[in-house]
Write an enzyme that holds these catalytic residues in place. Structure first.
Site, PDB file in Angstrom:
ATOM      1  N   ASP A   1       3.994   3.194  -9.214  1.00 38.56           N
ATOM      2  CA  ASP A   1       3.159   4.259  -9.661  1.00 38.56           C
ATOM      3  C   ASP A   1       3.868   5.506  -9.283  1.00 38.56           C
ATOM      4  OD1 ASP A   1      -0.516   3.110  -8.641  1.00 38.56           O
ATOM      5  OD2 ASP A   1       0.566   5.536  -9.657  1.00 38.56           O
TER       6      ASP A   1
ATOM      7  N   ASP B   1       0.049   8.403 -11.601  1.00 33.26           N
ATOM      8  CA  ASP B   1      -1.553   8.884 -11.027  1.00 33.26           C
ATOM      9  C   ASP B   1      -2.214  10.450 -11.207  1.00 33.26           C
ATOM     10  OD1 ASP B   1      -3.583   7.983  -8.952  1.00 33.26           O
ATOM     11  OD2 ASP B   1      -2.437   9.971  -8.291  1.00 33.26           O
TER      12      ASP B   1
ATOM     13  N   HIS C   1      -7.937  -1.159  -8.361  1.00 27.44           N
ATOM     14  CA  HIS C   1      -8.227  -0.336  -6.746  1.00 27.44           C
ATOM     15  C   HIS C   1      -9.685   0.792  -6.490  1.00 27.44           C
ATOM     16  CE1 HIS C   1      -5.527   2.829  -8.237  1.00 27.44           C
ATOM     17  NE2 HIS C   1      -5.427   3.038  -6.953  1.00 27.44           N
ATOM     18  N   ASP C   2      -9.303   1.299  -7.763  1.00 24.30           N
ATOM     19  CA  ASP C   2     -10.197   2.076  -7.797  1.00 24.30           C
ATOM     20  C   ASP C   2     -11.549   1.815  -7.528  1.00 24.30           C
ATOM     21  OD1 ASP C   2      -8.143   4.835  -8.783  1.00 24.30           O
ATOM     22  OD2 ASP C   2      -8.547   4.433  -6.462  1.00 24.30           O
TER      23      ASP C   2
ATOM     24  N   GLU D   1      -3.130   7.575 -16.119  1.00 29.49           N
ATOM     25  CA  GLU D   1      -4.645   7.475 -15.258  1.00 29.49           C
ATOM     26  C   GLU D   1      -5.102   8.582 -15.724  1.00 29.49           C
ATOM     27  OE1 GLU D   1      -5.033   8.528 -11.279  1.00 29.49           O
ATOM     28  OE2 GLU D   1      -6.775   7.164 -11.548  1.00 29.49           O
TER      29      GLU D   1
HETATM   30  O1  TEU Z   1      -7.719   8.098  -8.510  1.00 30.92           O
HETATM   31  C1  TEU Z   1      -8.107   9.263  -9.505  1.00 30.92           C
HETATM   32  C2  TEU Z   1      -9.548   9.538  -9.378  1.00 30.92           C
HETATM   33  O2  TEU Z   1      -9.729  10.224  -9.387  1.00 30.92           O
HETATM   34  C3  TEU Z   1     -10.061   8.782  -8.822  1.00 30.92           C
HETATM   35  O3  TEU Z   1     -10.388   8.904  -7.287  1.00 30.92           O
HETATM   36  C4  TEU Z   1     -11.269   8.416  -9.893  1.00 30.92           C
HETATM   37  O4  TEU Z   1     -11.470   9.216 -10.017  1.00 30.92           O
HETATM   38  C5  TEU Z   1     -12.240   8.239  -8.755  1.00 30.92           C
HETATM   39  O5  TEU Z   1     -12.002   6.691  -7.578  1.00 30.92           O
HETATM   40  C6  TEU Z   1     -13.625   7.373  -9.778  1.00 30.92           C
HETATM   41  O6  TEU Z   1     -13.227   6.247 -10.409  1.00 30.92           O
HETATM   42  C7  TEU Z   1      -5.706   8.051  -8.891  1.00 30.92           C
HETATM   43  C8  TEU Z   1      -5.614   7.333  -7.990  1.00 30.92           C
HETATM   44  O7  TEU Z   1      -5.693   5.859  -8.408  1.00 30.92           O
HETATM   45  C9  TEU Z   1      -6.752   6.551  -6.701  1.00 30.92           C
HETATM   46  O8  TEU Z   1      -6.163   5.434  -6.227  1.00 30.92           O
HETATM   47  C10 TEU Z   1      -5.955   8.298  -5.540  1.00 30.92           C
HETATM   48  O9  TEU Z   1      -6.761   8.683  -4.712  1.00 30.92           O
HETATM   49  C11 TEU Z   1      -6.140   9.431  -6.228  1.00 30.92           C
HETATM   50  O10 TEU Z   1      -5.953   9.535  -7.131  1.00 30.92           O
HETATM   51  C12 TEU Z   1      -5.460  10.451  -5.808  1.00 30.92           C
HETATM   52  O11 TEU Z   1      -3.897  10.658  -5.888  1.00 30.92           O
END
Ligand code: TEU
Ligand code: CA
Length: 555
Positions: free
Chosen positions: A101, A203, A331-332, A258
């Site tokens: 990542d 990310d 994970h999101d 992402e």
């Molecule tokens: O996520 C980007 C992000 O914008 C997420 O918060 C997502 O938009 C939101 O949860 C809606 O689904 C990345 C990583 O995957 C996330 O785990 C991090 O919290 C974020 O960036 C900051 O690094």
């Protein structure tokens, strides 16, 4: 297919490991690298080709590793660099590639760059970040995902200035305008590629370009997901092409953005191979279906026709050039069977298999999230105190401060919260689901006694063994990778039907997204159809599908 194309990442099935929740080897309740190493034969048994590993770098864990304080060292809770080297060689020995990542839109405020930058306005690291001196007045508003007031400008008294943080106050945004910073990032990327990793998931890479005059956000973005504005930085593609020239083009690796803020209209700017930027990207359009801001559920549930329209539009955008990704879980995201299937005891396994059939039969590289292969479901916390995720906590307290409906917020987050996808993997029915001998960092779903790897290893018809069968089918059937996709009966409210056609072979995929028997209008001759896979013992070769029935037919 042009044989010289580097296509391994198009034919791969990617399995995502969130190390904190995968397996704990030393009883501190936190997953770690040795815990993953002890499961490498299990991972191999899935048949997948690539592991995407969430951040394992040194971090104070304000956002579970997405706040990095040393990009070239391993987070103490996860282990050592020697553990990493053992993990990488263990994967490579098994023919599994490792994608790490890359979190370079921001660092942790505990990174030495930021500690130096906030010492004085003249510090050489000052413009590794975005600062506005207070005497110029507070800069125009920027939203923050994780700030207690949603404000992305944090006042720092030491140098009487504001710094920018799209995420938490402990995640200051890096200033990509600064060529010295960009050089540092490229050197770090070379460090990991020279160790032998096989790619990066990048990310929020769409956010890295900012206008250093910080103009007001244009009216047209009012009320829209603010990432669509954040992804419009005018130097973004210049940076990505420079990154490709300086680093990516030197290795046989894969890259996936992402891509919050990408659309089916802009995606080729990122993944058209001729642009020499990135290989793939993933978007959030389906993730937002049926949701209001702060992941609160809308009054109206999501509609299958809308889901089909999104996937069809993105397939069309990438039909001739570029390449796509297919995912539900990560994970999101909440657990896919709770979000898109049916996690009741009666339907959980069957609808998990149906969703797996979709993910592994679409055109684009599938990204499959740990635990979905056994049909893990949302834990559905009843109270805010059970949550660990800064996103849910922050939005809850903001809603409370505004006098909003916190009861509806909690009910919504039982479906939508990120922590639902972060509960520890359920390995067996022993204490803590075999994840840890200590108190897990996040509660484990009580259904682990019946939903776990061990019990499903022994059941030929389990979700786990169905996942293995679907992976094997995709690997044996290039039609499922490269075949032209065409949706059928697109408006059907219950069934998602599509064909995949490649070198004269036609596969028909039929998926009932509901618990009710449903009919689809195909206009196809099924008389010679052969069933390649089905989630029912007795599969139907007809336009009528049983509840959550999934089947792939060779016509
Ligand atoms: O996520 C980007 C992000 O914008 C997420 O918060 C997502 O938009 C939101 O949860 C809606 O689904 C990345 C990583 O995957 C996330 O785990 C991090 O919290 C974020 O960036 C900051 O690094
Ligand atoms: Ca541990």
């Amino acid at each position: 297919m042009n044989p010289t194309n580097k296509i391994w990442w198009k034919e791969a099935v990617v399995y995502q490991i969130y190390p904190r929740s995968f397996n704990d080897s030393n009883g501190d309740g936190i997953g770690d690298l040795q815990g993953i190493i002890s499961k490498l034969d299990y991972i191999k048994s899935l048949g997948i080709d690539v592991v995407w590993l969430n951040p394992i770098y040194t971090s104070p864990n304000d956002d579970n590793g997405y706040d990095i304080s040393d990009y070239q060292n391993i987070m103490a809770e996860f282990g050592t660099m020697a553990d990493f080297d053992a993990l990488l060689s263990g994967m490579h020995e098994r023919g599994i590639k490792l994608v790490m990542d890359l979190v370079v839109n921001h660092s942790s405020d505990e990174h030495f760059w930021f500690k130096a930058a906030r010492e004085s306005r003249e510090n050489p690291y000052r413009d590794y970040y975005h600062w506005v001196n207070a005497e110029q007045g507070k800069p125009s508003p920027r939203w923050s995902f994780f700030d207690p007031d949603g404000d992305a400008w944090k006042y720092d008294a030491a140098t009487n200035a504001y710094y920018l943080h799209y995420f938490s106050q402990k995640q200051p945004d890096l200033n990509w305008e600064n060529p010295k910073l960009r050089r540092e990032i490229y050197d770090m990327m070379h460090f990991w590629f020279k160790k032998g990793i096989d790619g990066f998931r990048m990310d929020v890479i769409t956010f890295i370009s900012k206008d250093p005059t910080y103009p007001p956000i244009p009216e047209k973005y009012t009320g829209k997901h603010w990432e669509y504005f954040y992804a419009t930085g005018e130097r973004l593609h210049e940076y990505l092409q420079e990154m490709n020239r300086e680093v990516l083009s030197h290795y046989d690796i894969m890259t996936v953005a992402e891509g919050p803020g990408t659309t089916s209209e802009t995606i080729l700017d990122f993944v058209d191979a001729d642009r020499k930027e990135l290989n793939m990207s993933y978007h959030f359009e389906h993730a937002y279906l049926g949701q209001l801001p702060r992941k609160v559920l809308a009054a109206e549930k999501w509609k299958l026709a809308d889901l089909k329209a999104i996937f069809t539009r993105w397939d069309t955008a990438l039909a001739e050039r570029g390449w796509g990704t297919i995912y539900f879980g990560n994970h999101d995201q909440p657990r896919m069977v709770s979000r898109w299937g049916n996690d009741s005891p009666h339907w959980r396994a069957l609808s998990s298999k149906m969703l797996t059939t979709f993910l592994l039969s679409m055109r684009g590289t599938p990204y499959y999230y740990q635990g979905d292969e056994i049909g893990m479901s949302n834990i559905k916390f009843d109270k805010i105190e059970d949550y660990q995720d800064i996103e849910t906590l922050n939005w809850y307290y903001l809603t409370q401060k505004e006098g909003g409906d916190v009861a509806h917020f909690i009910e919504s987050h039982k479906i939508t919260a990120r922590d639902n996808g972060r509960t520890p993997v359920q390995w067996n029915a022993t204490q803590n689901a075999g994840f840890s001998t200590g108190k897990p960092w996040l509660k484990i779903n009580p259904n682990y006694k019946t939903v776990n790897v061990a019990v499903q290893e022994r059941d030929a018809d389990s979700v786990l063994n169905y996942f293995r069968k679907m992976v094997a089918l995709r690997k044996s059937e290039p039609t499922l990778v490269y075949g032209k996709y065409a949706v059928i009966d697109a408006e059907n409210p219950s069934i998602y039907a599509y064909t995949r056609v490649w070198e004269g072979k036609t596969l028909l995929v039929l998926l009932n997204f509901t618990s009710k028997k449903a009919k689809v209008t195909l206009g196809l001759d099924l008389s010679k159809a052969q069933v390649l896979i089905s989630n029912y013992a007795k599969s139907s070769v007809s336009e009528y599908l049983k509840g959550y029935e999934a089947t792939i037919l060779l016509l």
